[in-house]
Enzyme design. Sequence first.
Site, PDB file in Angstrom:
ATOM      1  N   GLU A  82      74.909  49.557  17.558  1.00  0.00           N
ATOM      2  CA  GLU A  82      76.212  49.048  17.990  1.00  0.00           C
ATOM      3  C   GLU A  82      76.967  50.068  18.824  1.00  0.00           C
ATOM      4  O   GLU A  82      77.622  49.723  19.797  1.00  0.00           O
ATOM      5  CB  GLU A  82      77.059  48.629  16.774  1.00  0.00           C
ATOM      6  CG  GLU A  82      76.546  47.392  16.059  1.00  0.00           C
ATOM      7  CD  GLU A  82      76.519  46.158  16.960  1.00  0.00           C
ATOM      8  OE1 GLU A  82      77.245  46.129  17.960  1.00  0.00           O
ATOM      9  OE2 GLU A  82      75.740  45.233  16.662  1.00  0.00           O
ATOM     10  N   TYR A 136      85.448  45.992  15.566  1.00  0.00           N
ATOM     11  CA  TYR A 136      84.227  45.278  15.960  1.00  0.00           C
ATOM     12  C   TYR A 136      82.990  45.904  15.293  1.00  0.00           C
ATOM     13  O   TYR A 136      82.183  45.203  14.671  1.00  0.00           O
ATOM     14  CB  TYR A 136      84.055  45.293  17.493  1.00  0.00           C
ATOM     15  CG  TYR A 136      82.637  44.951  17.837  1.00  0.00           C
ATOM     16  CD1 TYR A 136      82.218  43.632  17.791  1.00  0.00           C
ATOM     17  CD2 TYR A 136      81.692  45.955  18.090  1.00  0.00           C
ATOM     18  CE1 TYR A 136      80.890  43.304  18.009  1.00  0.00           C
ATOM     19  CE2 TYR A 136      80.375  45.640  18.314  1.00  0.00           C
ATOM     20  CZ  TYR A 136      79.969  44.321  18.271  1.00  0.00           C
ATOM     21  OH  TYR A 136      78.658  44.008  18.461  1.00  0.00           O
ATOM     22  N   ASP A 190      83.672  40.733  20.473  1.00  0.00           N
ATOM     23  CA  ASP A 190      83.406  41.675  21.568  1.00  0.00           C
ATOM     24  C   ASP A 190      83.560  40.890  22.881  1.00  0.00           C
ATOM     25  O   ASP A 190      83.983  39.730  22.868  1.00  0.00           O
ATOM     26  CB  ASP A 190      82.016  42.325  21.435  1.00  0.00           C
ATOM     27  CG  ASP A 190      80.896  41.355  21.778  1.00  0.00           C
ATOM     28  OD1 ASP A 190      81.141  40.121  21.793  1.00  0.00           O
ATOM     29  OD2 ASP A 190      79.774  41.806  22.066  1.00  0.00           O
ATOM     30  N   CYS A 218      75.959  31.850  28.109  1.00  0.00           N
ATOM     31  CA  CYS A 218      77.356  31.703  28.533  1.00  0.00           C
ATOM     32  C   CYS A 218      77.781  32.999  29.242  1.00  0.00           C
ATOM     33  O   CYS A 218      78.694  33.688  28.834  1.00  0.00           O
ATOM     34  CB  CYS A 218      78.241  31.418  27.319  1.00  0.00           C
ATOM     35  SG  CYS A 218      79.876  30.814  27.774  1.00  0.00           S
ATOM     36  N   CYS A 265      75.134  25.993  31.291  1.00  0.00           N
ATOM     37  CA  CYS A 265      75.711  25.019  30.358  1.00  0.00           C
ATOM     38  C   CYS A 265      74.701  23.959  29.903  1.00  0.00           C
ATOM     39  O   CYS A 265      74.738  23.509  28.761  1.00  0.00           O
ATOM     40  CB  CYS A 265      76.920  24.354  30.984  1.00  0.00           C
ATOM     41  SG  CYS A 265      78.253  25.514  31.295  1.00  0.00           S
ATOM     42  N   CYS A 319      72.863  25.101  26.937  1.00  0.00           N
ATOM     43  CA  CYS A 319      73.700  25.682  25.882  1.00  0.00           C
ATOM     44  C   CYS A 319      73.592  24.886  24.573  1.00  0.00           C
ATOM     45  O   CYS A 319      73.777  23.664  24.574  1.00  0.00           O
ATOM     46  CB  CYS A 319      75.145  25.722  26.352  1.00  0.00           C
ATOM     47  SG  CYS A 319      76.254  26.363  25.104  1.00  0.00           S
ATOM     48  N   CYS A 345      82.059  22.249  23.527  1.00  0.00           N
ATOM     49  CA  CYS A 345      82.724  23.090  24.523  1.00  0.00           C
ATOM     50  C   CYS A 345      83.792  22.311  25.291  1.00  0.00           C
ATOM     51  O   CYS A 345      83.496  21.373  26.032  1.00  0.00           O
ATOM     52  CB  CYS A 345      81.687  23.657  25.491  1.00  0.00           C
ATOM     53  SG  CYS A 345      82.438  24.699  26.750  1.00  0.00           S
TER      54      CYS A 345
HETATM   55 FE1  SF4 Z   1      79.558  28.442  27.743  1.00  0.00          FE
HETATM   56 FE2  SF4 Z   1      80.564  26.056  27.206  1.00  0.00          FE
HETATM   57 FE3  SF4 Z   1      78.790  26.324  29.138  1.00  0.00          FE
HETATM   58 FE4  SF4 Z   1      78.066  26.618  26.582  1.00  0.00          FE
HETATM   59  S1  SF4 Z   1      78.772  24.776  27.558  1.00  0.00           S
HETATM   60  S2  SF4 Z   1      77.461  27.925  28.309  1.00  0.00           S
HETATM   61  S3  SF4 Z   1      79.891  27.573  25.724  1.00  0.00           S
HETATM   62  S4  SF4 Z   1      80.815  27.210  29.081  1.00  0.00           S
END
Ligand code: SF4
Length: 508
Positions: free
Chosen positions: A93, A177, A195, A249, A256, A259, A265
């Site tokens: 870390e 953190y 972070d 992200c 996205c 994701c 989101c």
């Molecule tokens: Fe980031 Fe939202 Fe895109 Fe997922 S859907 S990568 S959380 S912006």
Amino acid sequence: MSQLRAAAARGLRRSRGSAGKSRKGAAARRGGPVPAPAEPSAQHLFSDAAEIEALRRNLLAWYDKCKRDLPWRTLAASELDVDRRAYAVWVSEIMLQQTQVATVIDYYNRWMQKWPTLQALAEASLEEVNELWAGLGYYSRGKRLQEAAKKVVSQLAGRMPRTAEDLQKLLPGVGRYTAGAIASISYGQATGVVDGNVIRVLCRLRCIGADSSSPAVVDRLWDMANALVDRSRPGDFNQALMELGATVCVPKAPLCEECPVKQHCRARRRVEKELSFASQKLLGTCPPVPDVEDCGVGGCPLCPPAIEPWDSSLGVTNFPRKAVKKQPRVERTATCVLERRGRCGAPEYLIVQRPSSGLLAGLWEFPSLPLALDLQEEKQREVLADHLQAWTGRSVTAGDLRYVGEVIHIFSHIHQTYVIYSLPVDGDVTLDSALSTSRWVTEEQFHASAVSTAMKKVLKACEKQRGEQNGFGKGSKRKRGAKPGGAGSRPTGTQLSLHAFLQTPTRQ
Ligand code: SF4
Ligand code: ZN
């Protein structure tokens, strides 16, 4: 489920409490009525326990499938001794603060091989720590890590503190953190982490566009991270959230479609709605209607400021809002590579040790001198020659110095230009030991020493120039008759004789 709601509510209450208290105090001092604290709308919160459960499940499933194989993860998963495990996570870390994973891996492996335990690290010298850390940047991290290891061994009987709160309280250099990361990954404590990666993901998940470096927003993000963290796999959940920010992200072009939490989101949902409104408007089929999910709270503490409206060209990267970056300080430093022929004719260089505190504390460098920004080349040369003379107690003139060039190195807060000179000598020269510790090193010893990346660039520039002068190397494009070192340089390959360099000083 009720536990989740309670956690989310607790987080909310804590923030409300502290913010309300300061507002109340200020209003009372002014003698006016206490204004009602502005609370963010549901748009910015995780208030649905079922959604939180689903988000945890999706994120962890993705992490189990896609996580990168990293040495500290392997150690954290296989090490049975809890203190060793916490130490292994701690080192990773600290190294990962401000440094890319790809760069850290090699340093981490060498570090753990050399100092596999806290006890081994506590016995190392600072010189050894700096040598291993050389090139990783932010050198005080290594120093503080070692100081903290010494403290654990000498004052805590070699036992790492067992909670995030105690880690932060008892170990120098361990902030909120790092404490949360060690405690969740090594001990399974259900505590969140925040972070840069987590900030980005959370701000996008919940359309948070207020300055994410402001204490009020940071507090909200911590509350959110603590409410979200999976109770049975907190370490994996935290790493998954960070991994998502690091690999999917990402700041500029988030993936996205890939994701695992896209259905949760709100930034993505907002982009889809904006697109749909835009096409409806274009077709004239349906007038845009207000989005009930938009915040709409006047003075919302988590919305972007009114002067920074939604920019449709940015999509989800409207969040988080970029904090205005402080411009780095501009500095110039003259540095001189004193070079002599060592045994077998190989070059040797004189390096000096920097003071034990401040920037690059305890590291080695070529004799260097801060310059006024507006100094002309001729004057720079004179100032440096004067200082070399004072350091060595021997005569050095401006004309002895050969101009090599300039290299730029960006430290976190300093834009540093090194103006490089070289000075060939043919004997033993040391700098006044009362002013600084110095030693001669071969090229190999130089690279194994605790020297910064900036100094490696300086030596590279010298070697490049030497190669060009000798007609070797890629950059050997000097025109016939051109002077190799600019004004005041000596002919190629000529060294100052020891006698010339160490002649009686002209002034003291
Ligand atoms: Fe980031 Fe939202 Fe895109 Fe997922 S859907 S990568 S959380 S912006
Ligand atoms: Zn809002």
